[in-house]
Design an enzyme around this catalytic site. Structure first.
Site, mmCIF file in Angstrom:
data_model
loop_
_atom_site.group_PDB
_atom_site.id
_atom_site.type_symbol
_atom_site.label_atom_id
_atom_site.label_comp_id
_atom_site.label_asym_id
_atom_site.label_seq_id
_atom_site.Cartn_x
_atom_site.Cartn_y
_atom_site.Cartn_z
ATOM 1 N N LYS A 1 0.640 -1.339 0.022
ATOM 2 C CA LYS A 1 -0.038 -0.050 -0.218
ATOM 3 C C LYS A 1 0.813 1.183 -0.252
ATOM 4 O O LYS A 1 2.049 1.285 0.368
ATOM 5 C CB LYS A 1 -1.417 -0.523 0.918
ATOM 6 C CG LYS A 1 -2.028 -1.109 1.228
ATOM 7 C CD LYS A 1 -3.160 -1.370 0.190
ATOM 8 C CE LYS A 1 -4.077 -2.838 0.099
ATOM 9 N NZ LYS A 1 -4.450 -3.133 0.689
HETATM 10 C C1 LIG Z 1 -5.227 -3.949 1.058
HETATM 11 C C2 LIG Z 1 -6.912 -4.180 1.840
HETATM 12 C C3 LIG Z 1 -7.555 -4.145 2.813
HETATM 13 C C4 LIG Z 1 -7.345 -5.601 3.559
HETATM 14 O O1 LIG Z 1 -6.044 -4.970 4.573
HETATM 15 P P1 LIG Z 1 -4.769 -5.618 5.348
HETATM 16 O O2 LIG Z 1 -4.455 -5.034 5.632
HETATM 17 O O3 LIG Z 1 -4.670 -6.318 4.081
HETATM 18 O O4 LIG Z 1 -6.242 -6.360 5.753
HETATM 19 C C5 LIG Z 1 -8.928 -4.558 2.516
HETATM 20 N N1 LIG Z 1 -9.237 -3.597 1.387
HETATM 21 C C6 LIG Z 1 -9.067 -3.336 0.532
HETATM 22 C C7 LIG Z 1 -9.733 -2.770 -0.976
HETATM 23 C C8 LIG Z 1 -7.263 -3.361 0.437
HETATM 24 O O5 LIG Z 1 -6.867 -3.349 -0.447
#
Ligand SMILES: *Cc1c(COP(=O)(O)O)cnc(C)c1O
Length: 359
Positions: free
Chosen positions: A173
């Site tokens: 991210k």
């Molecule tokens: C990465 C992601 C999540 C979940 O996040 P985590 O930190 O991996 O639990 C939720 N929604 C979207 C759209 C994502 O890309």
């Protein structure tokens, strides 16, 4: 192999983590509060509550909103499964609405009457919440891709048109804490419920004997550790630089694919800015293209298998109801995009893709 996404860590990030390891508190210390302050400063929301993952943050938002078994939660089928699973965690029913093919975001004008909507800002392009036909009781943003993006009403996460906004800090991210997440909100009451929920439901620590605490509702251990939060504080200082780098790389892709048959990623306009978490093109014969790129040492990814196609969501979700998602999915291909991607490496990706797609 060039990966599709990757963290970008520098010496000061590593020193920040080591600093916590040498301190008295590995968890429940001061770093989480500093990280939450950085999120408040960056998003403009009144409150930020850190969680152990983006998924835990979404679960917290569902619980804090009081959603449960009698409720119907609408979200985008073109998302990570956590956007939908978090509603299932609290026993709510999940319904999907098709995407708008011009943005790949949920078609907000088509959202029917429901109890809650989870609006995913796909790839980091904010969905225009003003387009929501009828505002349901609860509006939650899944901004896992969109930290640092802006709308005409300010930064994503300021909750100008929502109750809560959830972020993820997984390594791919925009910034990372290793694993981690957060919810922002302007409601003091929701913030308090989120804090209790992430810590076993515990509250009222200060009012009795030193050992006293109260628990009224079921909570979880969804705390972020200080080790993770310290990395987050350090990464937040670089957010603007990361976003600029991602934008420059997205602009290079955009320019390079002019005049090809490659459908380029949607761009931000009308007072919105993009966080460029992903650069997802649409190409014919996607699986062959991905295989050939892999032969050239280039990893790509598909975001996402439509959630209703998973066995967990089968039944009641006929793919024919989602023509825009079904049209996009077989073509979608996320190209490498992360702050550490060099222009030389990106040029290799561009050359390989244009050659494969043209020949
Ligand atoms: C990465 C992601 C999540 C979940 O996040 P985590 O930190 O991996 O639990 C939720 N929604 C979207 C759209 C994502 O890309």
């Amino acid at each position: 192999m060039i990966s599709y996404g990757s963290q970008y860590l520098e010496d000061d990030d590593i020193e920040a983590v080591v600093g916590v390891l040498r301190s008295a508190h590995l968890t429940q210390g001061p770093a989480v509060e500093r990280f939450e302050e950085a999120l408040v400063a960056s998003t403009g929301a009144r409150f930020a509550v850190a969680f152990s993952s983006g998924t835990a943050a979404l679960h917290g938002a569902m619980q804090a909103a009081g959603l449960g078994p009698s409720d119907r939660v609408v979200t985008s089928p073109l998302s990570f499964v956590a956007s939908a699973n978090s509603a299932r965690y609290v026993g709510a029913e999940v319904a999907f609405v098709d995407i708008d093919p011009s943005t790949l975001n949920l078609d907000l004008a088509a959202v029917p009457a429901c109890d809650a909507v989870v609006v995913v800002h796909y790839a980091g392009l904010p969905a225009d919440l003003r387009a929501l036909s009828e505002r349901p009781r609860v509006v939650i943003e899944d901004a896992a891709h969109a930290l640092g993006a802006h709308t005409p009403d300010g930064p994503v996460g300021n909750c100008a048109h929502s109750d809560m906004c959830a972020f993820s800090f997984h390594p791919v991210k925009v910034i990372t804490t290793g694993e981690g997440g957060a919810v922002t909100t302007n409601s003091c009451e929701l913030a308090e419920r989120l804090r209790r929920f992430r810590n076993h439901g515990i509250h009222d620590r200060g009012s009795g004997a030193p050992w006293y605490y109260a628990i009224d509702d079921l909570g979880y251990n969804y705390r972020l550790s200080d080790v993770h939060a310290a990395l987050g504080v350090s990464q937040m200082r670089k957010l603007r630089r990361f976003l600029e780098r991602r934008q420059a790389l997205a602009d290079r892709y955009h320019a390079a694919f002019v005049g090809t048959s490659i459908i380029r990623a949607p761009r931000a306009g009308g007072g919105f800015s993009h966080a460029n978490h992903l650069y997802a093109v649409r190409v014919a014969n996607r699986d062959d293209v991905a295989a050939e790129l892999r032969q050239s040492g280039i990893a790509t990814q598909v975001h996402y298998i439509p959630i209703y196609r998973h066995r967990l969501y089968e039944g009641g979700h006929d793919p024919h109801l989602f023509p825009a998602t079904e049209e996009a999915f077989p073509k979608l291909l996320s190209l490498p995009l992360f702050p550490g991607l060099t222009e030389d490496a990106q040029d290799r990706v561009i050359e390989a893709l244009v050659q494969v797609d043209g020949g």
